[in-house]
Design an enzyme around this catalytic site. Structure first.
Site, PDB file in Angstrom:
ATOM      1  N   HIS A  20       0.901  -1.155   0.000  1.00  0.00           N
ATOM      2  CA  HIS A  20       0.000   0.000   0.000  1.00  0.00           C
ATOM      3  C   HIS A  20       0.938   1.202   0.000  1.00  0.00           C
ATOM      4  O   HIS A  20       1.427   1.628   1.057  1.00  0.00           O
ATOM      5  CB  HIS A  20      -0.875   0.039   1.258  1.00  0.00           C
ATOM      6  CG  HIS A  20      -1.632  -1.231   1.535  1.00  0.00           C
ATOM      7  ND1 HIS A  20      -2.761  -1.586   0.840  1.00  0.00           N
ATOM      8  CD2 HIS A  20      -1.417  -2.222   2.430  1.00  0.00           C
ATOM      9  CE1 HIS A  20      -3.211  -2.755   1.317  1.00  0.00           C
ATOM     10  NE2 HIS A  20      -2.412  -3.155   2.271  1.00  0.00           N
ATOM     11  N   GLU A 170      -5.025 -11.335  10.147  1.00  0.00           N
ATOM     12  CA  GLU A 170      -3.916 -10.485  10.596  1.00  0.00           C
ATOM     13  C   GLU A 170      -4.014 -10.214  12.092  1.00  0.00           C
ATOM     14  O   GLU A 170      -3.015 -10.104  12.775  1.00  0.00           O
ATOM     15  CB  GLU A 170      -3.913  -9.159   9.816  1.00  0.00           C
ATOM     16  CG  GLU A 170      -2.746  -8.241  10.201  1.00  0.00           C
ATOM     17  CD  GLU A 170      -2.660  -6.976   9.366  1.00  0.00           C
ATOM     18  OE1 GLU A 170      -3.597  -6.723   8.577  1.00  0.00           O
ATOM     19  OE2 GLU A 170      -1.651  -6.255   9.488  1.00  0.00           O
ATOM     20  N   HIS A 204      -1.034 -12.272   5.052  1.00  0.00           N
ATOM     21  CA  HIS A 204      -0.787 -12.396   6.501  1.00  0.00           C
ATOM     22  C   HIS A 204      -0.999 -13.828   7.031  1.00  0.00           C
ATOM     23  O   HIS A 204      -0.034 -14.499   7.327  1.00  0.00           O
ATOM     24  CB  HIS A 204      -1.604 -11.401   7.351  1.00  0.00           C
ATOM     25  CG  HIS A 204      -1.387  -9.978   6.978  1.00  0.00           C
ATOM     26  ND1 HIS A 204      -0.139  -9.389   7.004  1.00  0.00           N
ATOM     27  CD2 HIS A 204      -2.252  -9.007   6.559  1.00  0.00           C
ATOM     28  CE1 HIS A 204      -0.250  -8.136   6.625  1.00  0.00           C
ATOM     29  NE2 HIS A 204      -1.513  -7.876   6.336  1.00  0.00           N
ATOM     30  N   ASP A 255       4.019  -4.268   2.248  1.00  0.00           N
ATOM     31  CA  ASP A 255       2.773  -3.870   2.899  1.00  0.00           C
ATOM     32  C   ASP A 255       2.726  -2.369   3.218  1.00  0.00           C
ATOM     33  O   ASP A 255       2.527  -1.561   2.332  1.00  0.00           O
ATOM     34  CB  ASP A 255       2.569  -4.749   4.146  1.00  0.00           C
ATOM     35  CG  ASP A 255       1.153  -4.695   4.705  1.00  0.00           C
ATOM     36  OD1 ASP A 255       0.336  -3.947   4.153  1.00  0.00           O
ATOM     37  OD2 ASP A 255       0.870  -5.393   5.687  1.00  0.00           O
TER      38      ASP A 255
HETATM   39 ZN   LIG Z   1      -2.300  -4.936   3.356  1.00  0.00          ZN
END
Ligand SMILES: [Zn+2]
Length: 338
Positions: A20, A170, A204, A255
């Protein structure tokens, strides 16, 4: 001293299967005492994004990735379609291959994350495909996508042979909420809804139980582990040996982009395995390098991507017997020739 060109060795380029890019701006921000409080800070950062900020800031972040040895990025994107095109243009400028994992969001999050329906989502994906952007289907999570949406998205990805990426397990709270709503854990729900297959990457899986890991293995799906982010957010540790024991393929992602260095992601993963097992040989170095490259390529539906060049004359590699092992054990991405 040999001539400079003989001191460079090629390796397959590293593949960043989960990014991201806008979250790069949050590195070093201390507020947010746990994942859920951090998420509020992240949402505020997401809200200020425009096609212009994505175009300029992603180009810088992607250039950092390229310099760090990643030659491909899978951008898990939930900021809107115009911003998705801006991300693709930024990747072009930075010289990094991109798979745009367009996030489907049916509920929660910010209004800009959400589509009215699965049909509206598919139209967005087709718009990107129609203009030559490589795409994957990405139901954000079981929090964001209820069962009926997951069924529609899973069917669309399968019919079109597209990669499917989804966050799962996660944080423990996500599992508790899914159990309360559906009577199933997140990865059980994904399997139930046709979202778990050989083109699926579960991002995750930190708190996946044995049954969920069995489902991933049986489906031939893989797990994208994001160790520097999972450490930074206090997510927990992937149960590495239980994953490997089942033959589940792993790939890596930067991430939140708190760090951009594939060697550090692999070293964290190896470090988790060593700490959990009390052994130094859970991973062979070639397996780690494949996790950093080939497995990520498969996760993003790619057959080929650019190589990277190692400067084996770099001080970090001076005097080592096995430069491949030394790369993961003790080098930063500074050893990649620019
Ligand atoms: Zn993510």
């Amino acid at each position: 001293m040999p001539p400079a060109e003989t001191r460079r060795l090629a390796l397959p380029g590293f593949v960043n299967a989960h990014s991201h890019a806008f979250q790069r701006r949050l590195r070093g921000r201390a507020e947010g005492g746990d994942f859920w409080a951090w998420r509020e800070v992240m949402l505020a950062e997401a809200e200020r994004q425009t096609p212009e900020t994505v175009r300029s800031e992603y180009a810088k972040t992607y250039a950092e990735m390229r310099d760090a040895g990643y030659t491909v990025v899978g951008e898990f994107h939930y900021l809107g379609v115009d911003e998705a095109f801006a991300a693709a243009a930024a990747a072009d400028e930075a010289g990094i291959e991109l798979t745009l994992l367009l996030s489907a969001y049916a509920r929660g999050g910010l209004p800009r994350f959400r589509q009215e329906s699965s049909t509206a989502y598919v139209e967005q994906v087709e718009q990107l495909r129609g203009r030559g952007v490589r795409v994957g289907v990405a139901p954000h999570s079981v929090r964001a996508c209820p069962a009926d949406a997951l069924r529609e998205l899973g069917a669309y990805a399968t019919e079109n042979g597209l990669p499917l990426h989804v966050h799962a397990d996660e944080q423990p709270r996500e599992i508790e909420e899914c159990l309360a709503e559906q009577g199933l854990r997140p990865i059980e729900l994904l399997a139930e809804c046709g979202c778990l297959g050989p083109r699926t990457t579960v991002v995750h899986a930190t708190h996946a139980d044995s049954q969920e890991l069995d489902l991933i293995a049986d489906a031939g799906a893989r797990v994208c582990v994001c160790p520097t982010t999972e450490a930074n957010l206090g997510d927990g540790f992937l149960p590495v040996e239980r994953v490997l024991h089942r033959g589940v393929e792993l790939c890596i992602g930067s991430d939140s982009n708190v760090r951009i260095d594939p060697l550090e992601e692999l070293r964290e993963l190896d470090g988790i395995a060593r700490r959990q097992s009390g052994r130094r040989d859970v991973f062979a170095v070639d397996d780690l390098l494949a996790i950093g490259s080939a497995a990520g390529g498969r996760a993003l539906g790619l057959e080929s991507w650019p190589e990277v060049s190692i400067d084996v004359g770099h001080a970090q590699l001076a005097g080592v017997e096995d430069w491949r092992s030394a790369l993961v054990a003790g080098c930063s991405s500074d050893v990649f020739a620019r």
